[in-house]
Design an enzyme around this catalytic site. Sequence first.
Site, PDB file in Angstrom:
ATOM      1  N   HIS A 256      54.220  17.111 -69.505  1.00  0.00           N
ATOM      2  CA  HIS A 256      53.052  17.660 -70.190  1.00  0.00           C
ATOM      3  C   HIS A 256      53.368  17.939 -71.664  1.00  0.00           C
ATOM      4  CE1 HIS A 256      52.106  19.062 -65.953  1.00  0.00           C
ATOM      5  NE2 HIS A 256      50.991  18.447 -66.280  1.00  0.00           N
TER       6      HIS A 256
ATOM      7  N   GLN B 143      38.440  17.941 -57.227  1.00  0.00           N
ATOM      8  CA  GLN B 143      39.223  16.723 -57.070  1.00  0.00           C
ATOM      9  C   GLN B 143      40.218  16.808 -55.917  1.00  0.00           C
ATOM     10  OE1 GLN B 143      40.889  17.207 -61.143  1.00  0.00           O
ATOM     11  NE2 GLN B 143      42.802  16.459 -60.251  1.00  0.00           N
TER      12      GLN B 143
END
EC number: 6.3.2.1
Length: 281
Positions: A37, A61
């Site tokens: 990230h 999701q």
Amino acid sequence: MEVVTKIADLQKKIAEIRTNGGTVGLVPTMGALHNGHLELVKRCVAENSICVVSVFVNPTQFNDKNDLLHYPRTLDADCKLLESAGCAIAFAPEVEEMYPVEDTRVFNLGAVAEVMEGKYRPGHFNGVAQIVSKLFDAVQPDRAYFGEKDFQQIAVIRSMVKLLNYPVEIVACPIVREDDGMALSSRNLRLTPEQRKNAVSISQTLFKSRTFAEQHSVAETIDYVVNTLNSVTDLDVEYFEIVNGNTLLSVNDWSDSDYIVGCITVYCGEVRLIDNIAYRR
């Protein structure tokens, strides 16, 4: 760095940047941040006037409620990492802020959303499209940054951008790996030390399969990877597919495309891990 939880406050701060002609970059994340990230964040910082990072575990999701329940949440640690990487705004909303009412939108994302993850996780990519579109609407970024570990997700988001005509550049960044080759993932935090030791076989086998593929067919390469990994303690391959890197449709021969990628999902105990490798690019 500022931590913002409300869309209205976020938009007010971004408007100030826009007034001065600045560009805005967005890194959507679900938190539990790692060096993968941070590479996205650093690139975003370098290429834009301001970097916004969303930290939000998106419920729509997840088709496995247990996976949603156990997904790691480490906001305080995440914010420290983001500040060290030069992030200007961390957007960390509650579920009610992003979904004040149920999102019933259904996206026609095409074949890229129907194969592989789309087949094994029904509704997953529709949920991804819901949250990413909401983030794009809130931030209106010039660029958005995603890691290639989620190879299929990038194709799906590009499809969504085209479908909804968003003026956003999608920037795909290379997979970041541990020293032993294992792809960095927030889910790695859920592995026991013994599982982590066994899970490195995923990347090691993918790397070895490149050499194997030089003298073997696509079908033989698939069998090699699947059989090798299924012989490792704790590992169970859900799927391994070798596909055209643009369409994500399966290839039958190495000459079928100039861009061929192997995409894999493996269960290590109860933890679902993904990885991919390019055979031709």
